[in-house]
Motif scaffolding. Sequence first.
Motif, PDB file in Angstrom:
ATOM      1  N   VAL A 117     -11.170 -42.894 -37.220  1.00 47.21           N
ATOM      2  CA  VAL A 117     -12.414 -43.621 -36.944  1.00 47.21           C
ATOM      3  C   VAL A 117     -12.101 -45.118 -36.959  1.00 47.21           C
ATOM      4  CG1 VAL A 117     -14.100 -41.895 -37.669  1.00 47.21           C
ATOM      5  CG2 VAL A 117     -13.146 -43.394 -39.393  1.00 47.21           C
ATOM      6  N   GLY A 119     -14.172 -47.661 -35.197  1.00 47.55           N
ATOM      7  CA  GLY A 119     -15.232 -48.355 -34.473  1.00 47.55           C
ATOM      8  C   GLY A 119     -15.752 -49.557 -35.252  1.00 47.55           C
ATOM      9  N   GLY A 120     -15.324 -49.673 -36.525  1.00 43.24           N
ATOM     10  CA  GLY A 120     -15.846 -50.756 -37.370  1.00 43.24           C
ATOM     11  C   GLY A 120     -15.123 -52.062 -37.100  1.00 43.24           C
ATOM     12  N   ARG A 124     -16.035 -57.583 -43.576  1.00 40.90           N
ATOM     13  CA  ARG A 124     -15.636 -58.050 -44.906  1.00 40.90           C
ATOM     14  C   ARG A 124     -14.252 -58.672 -44.901  1.00 40.90           C
ATOM     15  NH1 ARG A 124     -16.077 -52.780 -48.362  1.00 40.90           N
ATOM     16  NH2 ARG A 124     -16.342 -51.761 -46.353  1.00 40.90           N
ATOM     17  N   GLN A 202     -18.267 -44.513 -29.754  1.00 39.81           N
ATOM     18  CA  GLN A 202     -19.584 -44.306 -30.350  1.00 39.81           C
ATOM     19  C   GLN A 202     -20.517 -45.386 -29.809  1.00 39.81           C
ATOM     20  OE1 GLN A 202     -18.350 -46.471 -34.576  1.00 39.81           O
ATOM     21  NE2 GLN A 202     -20.177 -45.232 -34.603  1.00 39.81           N
ATOM     22  N   ASP A 261      -9.224 -46.722 -40.748  1.00 42.68           N
ATOM     23  CA  ASP A 261      -8.384 -47.627 -39.957  1.00 42.68           C
ATOM     24  C   ASP A 261      -7.239 -48.328 -40.687  1.00 42.68           C
ATOM     25  OD1 ASP A 261     -10.088 -49.357 -41.318  1.00 42.68           O
ATOM     26  OD2 ASP A 261     -11.179 -49.999 -39.534  1.00 42.68           O
ATOM     27  N   GLU A 316     -22.145 -41.941 -52.312  1.00 44.47           N
ATOM     28  CA  GLU A 316     -21.627 -43.255 -51.938  1.00 44.47           C
ATOM     29  C   GLU A 316     -21.772 -44.262 -53.086  1.00 44.47           C
ATOM     30  OE1 GLU A 316     -19.577 -43.538 -49.968  1.00 44.47           O
ATOM     31  OE2 GLU A 316     -19.632 -45.278 -48.663  1.00 44.47           O
ATOM     32  N   TYR A 317     -20.883 -45.274 -53.068  1.00 40.55           N
ATOM     33  CA  TYR A 317     -20.777 -46.166 -54.226  1.00 40.55           C
ATOM     34  C   TYR A 317     -22.086 -46.837 -54.618  1.00 40.55           C
ATOM     35  CZ  TYR A 317     -19.273 -49.139 -50.191  1.00 40.55           C
ATOM     36  OH  TYR A 317     -19.144 -49.757 -48.989  1.00 40.55           O
ATOM     37  N   ASN A 347     -13.604 -41.045 -53.388  1.00 36.88           N
ATOM     38  CA  ASN A 347     -13.422 -40.516 -52.026  1.00 36.88           C
ATOM     39  C   ASN A 347     -12.674 -41.534 -51.169  1.00 36.88           C
ATOM     40  OD1 ASN A 347     -14.014 -39.322 -49.403  1.00 36.88           O
ATOM     41  ND2 ASN A 347     -15.573 -40.906 -49.227  1.00 36.88           N
ATOM     42  N   GLN A 396     -18.285 -38.482 -44.229  1.00 31.89           N
ATOM     43  CA  GLN A 396     -18.077 -37.593 -45.379  1.00 31.89           C
ATOM     44  C   GLN A 396     -19.336 -36.820 -45.751  1.00 31.89           C
ATOM     45  OE1 GLN A 396     -18.126 -40.897 -45.338  1.00 31.89           O
ATOM     46  NE2 GLN A 396     -18.511 -41.843 -47.318  1.00 31.89           N
ATOM     47  N   TYR A 419      -3.428 -44.540 -51.413  1.00 34.49           N
ATOM     48  CA  TYR A 419      -4.596 -45.338 -51.049  1.00 34.49           C
ATOM     49  C   TYR A 419      -4.377 -46.833 -51.228  1.00 34.49           C
ATOM     50  CZ  TYR A 419      -9.543 -46.600 -50.735  1.00 34.49           C
ATOM     51  OH  TYR A 419     -10.734 -47.142 -50.352  1.00 34.49           O
ATOM     52  N   LYS A 423      -9.524 -54.291 -46.673  1.00 36.73           N
ATOM     53  CA  LYS A 423     -10.938 -54.474 -46.309  1.00 36.73           C
ATOM     54  C   LYS A 423     -11.479 -55.849 -46.651  1.00 36.73           C
ATOM     55  CE  LYS A 423     -12.100 -49.656 -46.887  1.00 36.73           C
ATOM     56  NZ  LYS A 423     -13.204 -48.796 -46.523  1.00 36.73           N
TER      57      LYS A 423
HETATM   58  N1  UGB Z   1     -16.267 -47.140 -38.808  1.00 32.75           N
HETATM   59  C1  UGB Z   1     -16.536 -46.667 -37.553  1.00 32.75           C
HETATM   60  O1  UGB Z   1     -15.671 -46.089 -36.890  1.00 32.75           O
HETATM   61  N2  UGB Z   1     -17.793 -46.855 -37.061  1.00 32.75           N
HETATM   62  C2  UGB Z   1     -18.776 -47.463 -37.751  1.00 32.75           C
HETATM   63  O2  UGB Z   1     -19.902 -47.580 -37.234  1.00 32.75           O
HETATM   64  C3  UGB Z   1     -18.467 -47.956 -39.049  1.00 32.75           C
HETATM   65  C4  UGB Z   1     -17.207 -47.785 -39.553  1.00 32.75           C
HETATM   66  P1  UGB Z   1     -15.521 -49.207 -43.829  1.00 32.75           P
HETATM   67  P2  UGB Z   1     -17.147 -48.085 -45.954  1.00 32.75           P
HETATM   68  O3  UGB Z   1     -12.106 -45.057 -48.632  1.00 32.75           O
HETATM   69  O4  UGB Z   1     -12.160 -47.060 -48.219  1.00 32.75           O
HETATM   70  C5  UGB Z   1     -15.945 -45.816 -46.588  1.00 32.75           C
HETATM   71  O5  UGB Z   1     -16.619 -50.140 -43.501  1.00 32.75           O
HETATM   72  O6  UGB Z   1     -18.121 -47.444 -45.007  1.00 32.75           O
HETATM   73  C6  UGB Z   1     -14.923 -46.892 -39.364  1.00 32.75           C
HETATM   74  C7  UGB Z   1     -16.513 -44.612 -47.281  1.00 32.75           C
HETATM   75  O7  UGB Z   1     -17.897 -44.508 -46.927  1.00 32.75           O
HETATM   76  O8  UGB Z   1     -14.146 -49.722 -44.030  1.00 32.75           O
HETATM   77  O9  UGB Z   1     -17.542 -49.214 -46.792  1.00 32.75           O
HETATM   78  C8  UGB Z   1     -14.155 -48.150 -39.700  1.00 32.75           C
HETATM   79  O10 UGB Z   1     -13.477 -48.641 -38.556  1.00 32.75           O
HETATM   80  C9  UGB Z   1     -16.306 -44.714 -48.803  1.00 32.75           C
HETATM   81  O11 UGB Z   1     -16.804 -43.552 -49.457  1.00 32.75           O
HETATM   82  O12 UGB Z   1     -15.811 -48.357 -45.155  1.00 32.75           O
HETATM   83  O13 UGB Z   1     -16.646 -46.979 -47.004  1.00 32.75           O
HETATM   84  C10 UGB Z   1     -13.232 -47.649 -40.807  1.00 32.75           C
HETATM   85  O14 UGB Z   1     -12.086 -47.029 -40.262  1.00 32.75           O
HETATM   86  C11 UGB Z   1     -14.829 -44.862 -49.106  1.00 32.75           C
HETATM   87  O15 UGB Z   1     -14.187 -43.664 -48.781  1.00 32.75           O
HETATM   88  C12 UGB Z   1     -14.054 -46.561 -41.490  1.00 32.75           C
HETATM   89  O16 UGB Z   1     -15.082 -46.201 -40.590  1.00 32.75           O
HETATM   90  C13 UGB Z   1     -14.253 -46.034 -48.349  1.00 32.75           C
HETATM   91  O17 UGB Z   1     -14.578 -45.969 -46.924  1.00 32.75           O
HETATM   92  C14 UGB Z   1     -14.634 -46.987 -42.839  1.00 32.75           C
HETATM   93  O18 UGB Z   1     -15.453 -48.116 -42.693  1.00 32.75           O
HETATM   94  C15 UGB Z   1     -12.745 -46.061 -48.427  1.00 32.75           C
END
Ligand code: UGB
Length: 597
Positions: A117, A119-120, A124, A202, A261, A316-317, A347, A396, A419, A423
């Motif tokens: 995934v 798309g983000g 941050r 998406q 990503d 979620e957190y 997670n 998730q 991990y 970010k």
């Molecule tokens: N992403 C998309 O592809 N599309 C979207 O619209 C949004 C995001 P973030 P987040 O393990 O590190 C997640 O923003 O959402 C992709 C889990 O929810 O980095 O804060 C984006 O490109 C959390 O439970 O993360 O938190 C990226 O690859 C925890 O597991 C991915 O989605 C956390 O990640 C995550 O997006 C983590």
Amino acid sequence: GDVVPNLSDSQRTVLELLLREGQGHLFQHWQAGQNEEDKIRFLNQVEKLNDNYPGGLAAYIHNARKLLADSKAGRNPFDGYTPSVPTGEQLNYGDEDFMKFEEAGVKEAKNAVFVLVAGGLGERLGYSGIKIALPSQITTETCYLDLYIQHILALQEASGSHGSGIPLVIMTSDDTHSKTQKLLEDNEYFGMSPDQVHLLKQEKVACLADNDARIALDPSDPYLIQTKPHGHGDVHTVLHTSGLLPRWQTEGRKWLLFFQDTNGLLFKGIPAALGVSSIRDLDVNSLAVPRKAKEAIGGISKLTHENGSQMVLNVEYNQLDPLLRSSGYPDGDVNDPTTGYSPFPGNINQLVIKIGPYIEELLRTKGAIVEFVNPKYKDASKTSFKSSTRLECMMQDYPRTLSPSAKVGFSVLDTWLAYAPVKNNPEDAAKIPEGNPKHSPTSGEMAIYKAHCLMLRKAGAQIEDPKQEVFNGQSVEVWPRVIWSPKWALTFADVCKNLSGQLQISQRSTLVLNGAHIQLEDVTVDGTLLLCGIPESEAKLSNVRVQNKGWSFKSVDYKDTTYPEVTRIRGFELEKLEQCSIAFDQPGSCLIQNVSL
Ligand code: UGB
């Protein structure tokens, strides 16, 4: 009719839909005979929004009204549930079970499909490019996408994958699509065949201006609906509508591996996790690591309803703390004083999902995933928002709609192994209290070196302890810079197989192993040693000592705009003083022994 003449049937349908759904405000400024092209552009956008949401825009508006009402009333999705700590598969790197799972996972990889995934935008992180183009580390400058593809290709080779190879899906968005496409094309798909890679985009969803789910117009264009990302949960929708799932099932593929990503360690846990899914026959297996309380990763929890039903799920957190407080844990999301960690595994959003039941579930849900809304209210009356909101979803949350008979499990790995996400920007990372994960480009890079060093130690090598250094205001452990390509080792068994005698590496050293068959027997490195080999070569270093000035990191302040952004966000650059570089570029075996280089 006068205000918008000559509409196609589909345009008329969506216009009527909006009027029926209480969205008349979107047309209040429309005048007969004016802005005809803008009106058509607007209706075309509405058609697209209608097509891209399971059940169409009417379903989106209804879902939004319900979720907004719940949010206003302070109801949370887990009301009636009590959280407790679930039991999953605890994996200990290098032990017998771990090796058994890794072996099974590598065999099973030929039946896998990988889904990234991406798309983000990573707001941050404050990086203007796409995150998968960032170098995972600067010793070899391998970018994240290259790193992931190298691993998939190595798994393909090691598992004896058939036919067209292991597929890779990348979910993109309007923010990342063309840059992802270009990154792949500029680099010849990093060695993959282009038909192996599927980019699925998406789409964003409509923004909502108030609790009645009135759709918001873009502040700069009265003929454009304001849209925002719907979240990584869209991955299930785009896979469902792509038509690819039944094709893969017919090809005999069994597992989908979802991942995010920017985690330079993510493939270190994949063979074992796939092995767990296969041996335990899990429908869903989430990868987890020990979690620090309040860390921005969800907590895997067992939720027991008042009626006795149970599910194992990510909370979620931002929801974990209120849920704990409302169910008998007055301190909320805090560390267990005996371990220093939250009792809930964290997670990391790497999911292994069995393809057969997945297809059935998506047919049932039409690819829709449970959603949430997170409006920022102007005041405690919760009647108006500071800015428009929208529905969101998370990948998730897929198990939320599964029947209780589904086999949902999780596998806990050591953080150092699995991990190291990237970010946070340097300023935010520097503010994170000592001892808590920084999730920055600086910490993400250092974690890769540390993981390789700890794996080598586990295999018996003598690795000097790390040095504590500060980059971009973050104190990090600098281990010897050991990097290997997945061709050299995918599993712990591979690492052990490639080492014999004693390997010694000093803290200031760099060791790069880039080739399928490079054996080290009694090797000492104090400086930089770079080894690469073509697949047909069989190389061995035996009783070799390498000493040179090596490579070192020079600090770069993130505020120093004379440096490129990618250097500034990690806070250091590489000074290459001296190295020993050997290329095994001829087929056949080559032995280097009893020398000091
Ligand atoms: N992403 C998309 O592809 N599309 C979207 O619209 C949004 C995001 P973030 P987040 O393990 O590190 C997640 O923003 O959402 C992709 C889990 O929810 O980095 O804060 C984006 O490109 C959390 O439970 O993360 O938190 C990226 O690859 C925890 O597991 C991915 O989605 C956390 O990640 C995550 O997006 C983590």
